[in-house]
Design an enzyme around this catalytic site. Sequence first.
Site, PDB file in Angstrom:
ATOM      1  CD  GLU A 108       4.882  -0.068   3.052  1.00 54.61           C
ATOM      2  OE1 GLU A 108       4.040  -0.624   2.337  1.00 54.61           O
ATOM      3  OE2 GLU A 108       4.954  -0.228   4.278  1.00 54.61           O
ATOM      4  CG  ASP A 109       8.589   4.067   1.955  1.00 55.05           C
ATOM      5  OD1 ASP A 109       7.973   3.392   2.793  1.00 55.05           O
ATOM      6  OD2 ASP A 109       9.684   3.738   1.464  1.00 55.05           O
TER       7      ASP A 109
END
Length: 741
Positions: free
Chosen positions: A89-90
């Site tokens: 996600e990051d």
Amino acid sequence: MVIDVEVERKEIINRYRRLLRKAKPILNEGDAKLIKRAFTISMEAHKDMRRKSGEPYIFHPLSVAEICVEEIGLGTTSIIAALLHDVVEDTDIQLKELEQIFGRKIAKIIDGLTKIKGVFEYGSSAQAENFRKMLFTLSEDVRVILIKLADRLHNMRTLDSMPRNKQLRVASETIYLYAPLAHRLGLNVIKTELEDLYLRFTDFPVYRDISFKIDESRASRNRFIKQFVQPIKDELDKLKVEYEIKSRPKSIFSIYNKMRKQNIPFEEVYDLFAIRVIVNTPIEHEKSYCWQVYSIVTDYYTPNPDRLRDWISTPKGNGYESLHTTVMAKNGQWVEVQIRTRRMDDIAEKGYAAHWKYKDNSSSHESNLEKWLVKVRELLEKQDLSALEFVDDFRGNLFNEEVFVFTPKGELKTLPTGSTALDFAFDIHTDIGAKCIGAKVNQKLVPINHMLKNGDQIEILTSSKQKPNEDWLRFVISPKAKSKIKELLKESKRNAADQGKEILLRKTKQLKIDVNSRVYEQMRDFFKVKSQFELQYRIGVGLITVNDLKKFKEFKPSSPLKNRAHTEVTDVKAIEQEINKQKGRYEDILLIGEDMDVVEYKLAKCCTPIPGDEVFGFVTVNEGIKIHRTTCPNATELLANHGNRVIKAKWTSQHEVSFLTALKVIGTDRVGLINDVSKVISEELKVNMSALSFKTDQGIFSGEIMLYVNDTRHLEMLIKKLETVEGVVKVSRFDSRNNNA
Ligand code: MN
């Protein structure tokens, strides 16, 4: 802040080693190597990131992994997934890369965790959709949801460094979704901690107060417990079975709930703690041992037969097994005793994950988990269900005494089931409640008595013109709203009476009514009110008008009250009719003088003015004020020669427009309603309507009416009258674009 990179690096390594130490008992060959690989990738990927607290980001995945091991009892697969849960996600790392290194299973879990990330925006129901997705992945791997809970727990533990609005949002979401989820999964310890943290971040003073009182009472509680368990211990020793007796105070949140629901102070919560007797027996003897312990406990203490719970013969839906009884201690205090085996206790605290440890010995629990998963699947397969309805369904009747709703900003409010929009308004603030004219629930306009459902997001509509009325007491169920409305009603009644008192004094003077206590008494009789206060109140709100007072003057008995008393009773109807007649002539009032007051006058015979004519007053020598039309044949002479005796006069009739105003009418739609409303306006009150528009939506109608009124008191009477029309919920004044008055 100066960051010592070396110190930080050491701390990261320390935490990583601590994780490994805790995981050690469950690791198979080669596992440590994989975990190290996951840790290295995660650390590298997050190396430039920091949490809001300023800590290196890697602390978070490390903590989540630790919770998975220590508090949920998960293994290597979960540790790896937890360490990598924020990576895709990051950071720039792709899921494919992770799949190549760790295999398909772990990649799928990470994918599941990535998908259910997102921002909580209740209005858009994005979170509900996320939640649905999360549960959907359950069927593939229950670990997704368990790691998600660990992630949430750590975020709640570190919520301090978040800005206030985010704290509220995350805390609300936690109590709404994650705590019930933990409960369903039997993760009791996590559920309890989530609830306590929720309270800590939403109502810190209460949280602090309860935890302080728990601490304060600890010593005396421990003394009591020691005495209480001693005879049980003596008997258990004879039984020659491994056992442990624990006692833990109830969670802060559940004490808080008890205090709130039963409306009692901390000191009156009788079951602040429970005694737990845990025996360690082979699985085939579990039941009989537990009942033996029960027998010992109840030999010493009298049980309350209503409070025996056998969740050993029939475990709870979430897998909870235990035998509960509440007994009377020697000091007359009720004490709950929970009896269970080591295995049952593990499952009670850690849920199904803990159960995996025992699965070789029993199949019934596995099948319970299966049953639960099947149920979740069934829910998911209901295609016609919206995500919000689904969440509602999932939460089921877990909290059926309360309804969970949201402010426009996503802040959670808990209200008693059956609460209305008005309850909600008062829950936010008394001023909001007092000015509430309706609400938008999930963007739809609803009346103030609209009943709220779980998950509703409510925006309260207010108007500075709004005033609470008696009906409101029927529209609310929360004690808070009820008492506030009563207070407000009293207050506004007092204000109205004060106003009425002033009007009464002024008008009686003008009407030359000589007021003394006997006259007041006659007035109360005449208007059939019980008290002076009531009389003043009625004048204040316009239920008794100046004309009524004039009428009183005419009716005022010249004979002493005593002689009149009898006829008064038989004449009630006639008086009533007379009053009504006067009220019906409201529009005929003539206002005279610079102050536009009601004074005695006579209509000039020369021009016989009628309401609506342009008129002026002329002060005569013998007959008081005479009213002439401006077009009267004598007018020119009077105005020219006796200008100092001419006074202003004005009918307050429909033609003498005072001002154009706009009213908003909100109500529940029914056949004939619009007709009834316009009838009141045009016929009964003889008000001139300039525009009328209505629309209905989902059984709610709202209308905008432009009309001419004489003054604000006239307007208030009109509003009161309209509010008596069946189905009308609220009538209020609003500023219209067209209102140029
Ligand atoms: Mn996370």
